[in-house]
Design a protein around this motif. Structure first.
Motif, PDB file in Angstrom:
ATOM      1  N   ASP A 582       0.827  -1.207   0.000  1.00 27.75           N
ATOM      2  CA  ASP A 582       0.000   0.000   0.000  1.00 27.75           C
ATOM      3  C   ASP A 582       0.864   1.261   0.000  1.00 27.75           C
ATOM      4  OD1 ASP A 582      -2.167  -1.615  -0.014  1.00 27.75           O
ATOM      5  OD2 ASP A 582      -2.630  -1.410   2.123  1.00 27.75           O
ATOM      6  N   ALA A 585       2.006   1.905  -3.433  1.00 27.64           N
ATOM      7  CA  ALA A 585       0.877   2.423  -4.218  1.00 27.64           C
ATOM      8  C   ALA A 585       0.641   3.895  -3.911  1.00 27.64           C
ATOM      9  CB  ALA A 585      -0.380   1.611  -3.914  1.00 27.64           C
ATOM     10  N   PRO A 590      -0.739   2.889  -8.003  1.00 25.84           N
ATOM     11  CA  PRO A 590      -1.106   1.468  -7.919  1.00 25.84           C
ATOM     12  C   PRO A 590      -0.349   0.612  -8.934  1.00 25.84           C
ATOM     13  CG  PRO A 590      -3.062   2.862  -7.965  1.00 25.84           C
ATOM     14  CD  PRO A 590      -1.888   3.761  -8.186  1.00 25.84           C
ATOM     15  N   LYS A 593       2.675  -1.110  -7.511  1.00 28.92           N
ATOM     16  CA  LYS A 593       2.502  -2.000  -6.363  1.00 28.92           C
ATOM     17  C   LYS A 593       3.157  -3.351  -6.646  1.00 28.92           C
ATOM     18  CE  LYS A 593      -1.573  -2.477  -3.483  1.00 28.92           C
ATOM     19  NZ  LYS A 593      -3.023  -2.412  -3.380  1.00 28.92           N
TER      20      LYS A 593
END
Ligand code: 6R9
Length: 648
Positions: A582, A585, A590, A593
């Motif tokens: 997270d 991200a 994202p 990630k």
């Protein structure tokens, strides 16, 4: 790559040069203009820092590009420049090296000592039949004789090829064969991690397939038992000690080969990078003086690297000695006998400038800032970084916990091939940005270009190229001119392709993004390993991270991260992994990630501190491991594999 990159480049911390340092700085902002007005004339002025027996007729001959000749017709001797002229100038008593062995034994070597020792070693090599132009292989630990051996070779015009002591017998054999060395200088061993580690057995093994090697000169360092081949093997102390300490140096052509240093290429065969004398010494001397703001009278300089790496050649040996500086040289590892060893050495010798690799800095972060805090580091005034992109967090940690929030950090980009620093801040001029190597140095012309070779606008990424020849550039690959042209000068016509990805920020400052083979393509987005690693390292629980792109059936490549946690967070479990995913991200987006995050205890590294992402990629893609011979510690890969069987 722009969306993701703009996050890394959103780094907005700035560190202005300290006023006092700026006021007395060796190099000022005007130098950029003076150098770009006439680049070649700039380097001619710098060449005059050296002693020339005969001046050059032509500063640069680029008529047979990409084969450069600098200071054509000039004659000089590198060893005379590094040693004798300082003694002749009355500085014989000045310390050249404060040497510290890992077990704690020390030696103080003055310039006069060095002159005597180098002369004796030169006489010994001559007695062994070494002639001008012959190659001599050096396979040594970090002891003063390594420097003496290199300078003795330079003094008689015999190019040395130093093979890093951590390399295997096979690597040594390949290098000896490739440059056809007939003499090997080695030692019984050296000290690492609190114990003697042997070198001579690797030499014996390598030489089983090098019949042309006549003699092996062996320095006694550890007194461990060694196999002995009569007639071939000779103790250094038997042969060198009885020689005359007088030797009159001969002066060689500026383009006379100084050394060959092997570096791994993309294929199996190592590349023998050839450096010659005049241009190389000019650029290492100037960059050492300018980028570290060297005051030869008062500075105590320490490059904490191995001499078997180009950083050691240029900034433990040739640069500091050409400038008549006092250096610290340390044999062993940073955690022997305790994790504060480096800081103890800095306090003991009053080191003013420290130059090391980001991997060391991240290791110190992992050990914790309470360790350096126990030592007096107030002598430090400039810190340098080399070898990999330095993550902004590591940069700030280095500046804060080692530099007392006082010292500029110079992030220096260069390569074995470039011989000397190329892109770097200047400590008295540049307002530092954590993570950026900033600008090409005065006299150097760098650019970031796109696939078609056009300069990219500010705010975009591409490939780093050098657009004009520079004095310390490699001249060719030993015995393989065609590979030299193909590897470096063919991708972009007329320009040197460094193999690194880079980005110009909105101010036009340069950020290095790692080797271009480390650039991933995830669902059509170009992501750099460096920026994801930096995002991970910016999380307070992470000490170090390595990111690779693994093949993925849907996204083309997928991001796989290997992380080392800071002390207390060591076994985080699934919750930590989620937190880190997270975090990436939110830092980058994202798209960046990681598909997988694997918590490990160690990362596979070469001795020069570069993470061997190729091996991690093998692991991530479930392949057999490729060549592991250049690893510092091959058991690391076993550990990682074991770790991997637990799902991440
Ligand atoms: C001196 C040295 C060269 C490669 C180079 C690049 C990486 C070195 C760097 C850096 C980002 C820096 N590199 N310095 N990347 N920022 N300050 O390391 O020589 O062993 O030949 O490696 O190292 O990828 O192309 P070498």
């Amino acid at each position: 790559m722009s969306e993701a990159l703009s996050n890394l480049l959103r780094e907005d911390r700035r560190f202005a040069p300290p006023a006092e340092l700026a006021a007395a700085a060796n190099v000022t902002a005007d130098t950029y203009g003076e150098a770009s007005a006439d680049r070649v004339a700039f380097w001619e002025r710098q060449a005059r820092r050296l002693h020339w027996d005969q001046e050059w007729d032509q500063a640069l001959d680029w008529s047979n590009a990409p084969f450069a000749k600098w200071f054509v017709g000039g004659r000089l001797n590198a060893a005379y420049n590094c040693v004798d002229r300082h003694v002749e100038a009355g500085n014989g008593d000045k310390v050249a090296y404060h040497w510290e062995g890992e077990p704690g034994d020390t030696r103080t070597i003055t310039y006069a000592d060095l002159q005597r020792e180098v002369s004796k070693a030169a006489n010994a090599l001559i007695e062994l039949g070494v002639q001008t132009g012959d190659r001599v292989a050096i396979y040594m630990p970090m002891i003063p004789e390594t420097v003496v051996a290199m300078l003795a070779c330079a003094r008689i015009g015999a190019p040395h090829t130093v093979v890093f002591g951590g390399f295997s017998a096979t690597a040594l054999r390949d290098r000896i064969q490739d440059c056809d060395a007939r003499i090997v200088i080695t030692s019984d061993g050296g000290y690492r991690r609190g114990a003697p580690s042997a070198l001579k057995p690797q030499v014996d093994q390598a030489l089983a397939e090098c019949p042309d090697v006549r003699n092996v000169l062996v320095v006694k360092r550890t007194s461990q038992d060694v196999e002995w081949k009569d007639g071939r093997d000779l103790w250094w102390h038997d042969v060198v000690d009885r020689q005359s300490d007088q030797h009159t140096p001969e002066f060689f052509d500026a383009e006379h080969p100084l050394y060959v240093m092997y570096t791994s290429g993309t294929t199996g065969k190592p590349k023998g990078i050839l450096h010659t004398t005049g241009g190389y010494l000019t650029q290492v001397a100037w960059t050492h003086w300018g980028v570290f703001d060297i005051k030869p009278e008062t500075d105590i300089f320490w490059t904490a690297a191995d001499i078997g790496w180009v950083t050691g050649h240029s900034y433990i040996v040739y640069g500091p000695l050409a400038n008549g500086v006092t250096s610290v040289m340390y044999e062993g590892t940073p955690d022997t006998p305790h994790q504060g060893r480096w800081w103890e050495l800095i306090a003991k010798y009053g080191v003013t400038i420290l130059y090391c690799a980001p991997t060391a800095i991240r290791t110190f972060m992992k050990w914790g800032e309470q360790i350096p805090a126990e030592f007096d580091l107030t002598s430090l005034r400039v810190l340098g970084s080399v070898g990999e992109p330095i993550n902004p967090e590591a940069y700030v940690w280095y500046r804060t916990h080692i530099g007392g929030d006082r010292t500029p950090v110079v992030d220096t980009w260069w390569q074995t091939e470039t011989g000397a620093l190329m892109i770097s801040p200047l400590p008295g001029v540049t307002e530092g940005k954590p993570g950026a190597a900033m600008k090409a140095l005065p006299g150097i012309a760098a650019e970031v270009v796109d696939d078609a070779g056009n300069p990219v606008p500010n705010g975009s990424g591409g490939y780093l190229v050098i657009t004009e020849p520079w004095p310390a550039m490699l001249r060719t690959l030993w015995g393989d001119d065609q590979r030299y042209v193909d590897t470096y000068w063919s991708r972009f016509q007329g320009r040197y392709f460094a193999g690194d990805g880079a980005k110009k920020d909105d101010d036009g400052d340069i950020w290095l993004l790692g080797r271009v083979d480390d650039v991933m393509n995830v669902s059509g987005h170009r992501l750099s390993t460096t920026e994801i690693e930096s995002a991970l390292v910016s999380h307070p629980k992470v000490a170090e991270a390595a990111v690779v792109g693994a093949n993925d059936p849907t996204t083309g490549q997928a991001v796989v991260a290997f992380v080392i946690m800071r002390g207390s967070a060591a076994s985080g479990g699934d919750a930590v992994v989620k937190e880190l995913r997270d975090h990436v991200a939110s830092e980058i987006g994202p798209i960046a990630k990681p598909r997988q995050i694997l918590v490990v205890d160690e990362l596979p590294k070469t001795r020069s501190g570069k993470i061997m992402r190729r091996l991690l990629r093998d692991v991530a893609e479930n392949r057999e491991l490729g060549d592991v011979t250049t690893l510092t510690d091959s058991s690391v890969m076993e550990l990682i594999r074991t770790n991997l069987s637990k799902p991440g």
